[in-house]
Design an enzyme around this catalytic site. Sequence first.
Site, mmCIF file in Angstrom:
data_model
loop_
_atom_site.group_PDB
_atom_site.id
_atom_site.type_symbol
_atom_site.label_atom_id
_atom_site.label_comp_id
_atom_site.label_asym_id
_atom_site.label_seq_id
_atom_site.Cartn_x
_atom_site.Cartn_y
_atom_site.Cartn_z
ATOM 1 N N HIS A 29 0.834 -1.215 0.000
ATOM 2 C CA HIS A 29 0.000 0.000 0.000
ATOM 3 C C HIS A 29 0.868 1.265 0.000
ATOM 4 C CE1 HIS A 29 -3.956 -1.889 0.244
ATOM 5 N NE2 HIS A 29 -3.358 -2.822 0.969
ATOM 6 N N ASP A 62 2.348 1.983 -3.178
ATOM 7 C CA ASP A 62 2.531 2.343 -4.595
ATOM 8 C C ASP A 62 1.614 3.464 -5.066
ATOM 9 O OD1 ASP A 62 0.221 0.722 -4.698
ATOM 10 O OD2 ASP A 62 0.842 -0.309 -6.529
ATOM 11 N N SER A 81 -12.288 -19.154 -20.929
ATOM 12 C CA SER A 81 -11.321 -19.378 -19.854
ATOM 13 C C SER A 81 -11.467 -20.784 -19.288
ATOM 14 C CB SER A 81 -11.531 -18.365 -18.723
ATOM 15 O OG SER A 81 -10.766 -18.779 -17.599
ATOM 16 N N ASP A 123 1.525 -4.085 -9.456
ATOM 17 C CA ASP A 123 1.274 -5.431 -9.973
ATOM 18 C C ASP A 123 1.628 -5.535 -11.449
ATOM 19 O OD1 ASP A 123 0.241 -5.591 -7.461
ATOM 20 O OD2 ASP A 123 -1.844 -5.764 -8.089
HETATM 21 C C1 GLA Z 1 -3.067 -4.352 -4.947
HETATM 22 C C2 GLA Z 1 -2.907 -3.225 -5.952
HETATM 23 C C3 GLA Z 1 -1.477 -2.685 -5.947
HETATM 24 C C4 GLA Z 1 -1.007 -2.352 -4.540
HETATM 25 C C5 GLA Z 1 -1.321 -3.503 -3.571
HETATM 26 C C6 GLA Z 1 -1.034 -3.136 -2.140
HETATM 27 O O1 GLA Z 1 -2.318 -5.466 -5.315
HETATM 28 O O2 GLA Z 1 -3.244 -3.659 -7.247
HETATM 29 O O3 GLA Z 1 -1.381 -1.573 -6.812
HETATM 30 O O4 GLA Z 1 -1.564 -1.153 -4.102
HETATM 31 O O5 GLA Z 1 -2.670 -3.920 -3.659
HETATM 32 O O6 GLA Z 1 0.323 -2.923 -1.943
#
Ligand code: GLA
Length: 387
Positions: free
Chosen positions: A34, A36, A67, A174
């Site tokens: 949390h 980013d 899928s 991600d």
């Molecule tokens: C999810 C979001 C990321 C990041 C994480 C927490 O995976 O997609 O962008 O904020 O939560 O670190």
Amino acid sequence: MKQTVWNKFAEVFGDTEGAKVYFAPGRVNMIGEHTDYNGGHVFPSALTIGTYGVARKREDRKLRFYSMNFEQLGVIESSIDGLKPEKEADWTNYPKGVMWAFGERGFEIPCGMDLLLNGNIPNGSGLSSSASVEVLTGFILRDMFGFDVTNQDLALIGQFSENKFNGVNCGIMDQFAIAMGKKDHAIFLDTADLSYEYAPIVLEDAKIVIACSNKKRGLGDSKYNERRSECETALAELQKVVDIKSLGELTEEEFESYKGAIADPIREKRAKHAVYENQRTIKAVKALKDNDIKLFGELMNASHVSLRDDYEVTGIELDTLVENSWKQEGVIGSRMTGAGFGGCTVSIVKTDCVDAFIKNVGEAYLAKIGYAADFYVVDIGDGPSVL
Ligand code: GLA
């Protein structure tokens, strides 16, 4: 897996003429949670598990999706024209969102396509199955139509589609981890300016073990957006007393001296997590460079405590997994990973203790929560590829 998806494509779409097989990984974040969307640092790795796809162009404007993870949904049809999110479109809103995002960037997709997917990332586990599908789709579009975009662009396009098409205000971690993944490395990414560095993850006598809580995320997405806006409000309050663009610019000491500007104690805890977690991530990468894996593990543990107590995104399932992990022999560090509210934990465990770890944590979890967790010993892999 390549043969499995290839055969299934022939079965579902008639033949495999003109088709190609692709792969994009899932990701695990080692530390920096949390941060980013707060201009901080993250430290994720791509995994060798991920999403396999078979794709080919069509002569018409149709999109046909299938899928192997949702076989009961059958073939879902749509059109490359007038792309918009639809509830009935289910998982296909992810690839469709990426197609839409390419269009928004001025890359017109000239025809429809057939796309079959099969992922071996557990769904909703917090290992980024959705970002994996997004980056995979972008990678396929680039390969198919020769669009002039880098892997970093694929990450940004994937994030844009998730924010604007699928309504989750996620940060860049991600998609970046997946698009830029490198075998046996984690990516030390500064989300303030997207500068990054690869750091080798050399665990001579230890393994990365992921425990999936199997808790369905449910309200997770709206809670995620709520945390994000709490941080934005706290930032706006701090900006009245200090000239910063993001929480990631503050050291712990600076935060402590300015925190009085935040009017609400809950928001103060959220901002504290963002600031301290960012600093922990910087320290953790330094510890890894200094070969101090013990300190790296301690910082992972501290990250979990902060996510539990200040950010409040863990919950009984993740806490049960992590708190039991800490008690096991051979555990270097353990924490929740990803967004939280369910999903997975990541632990670094001495190789000869892995079996006992899985048995003991698994039994304790089942006894307390009433259903089983799944465990995966994972390897760090490369970004997307043509197979
Ligand atoms: C999810 C979001 C990321 C990041 C994480 C927490 O995976 O997609 O962008 O904020 O939560 O670190």
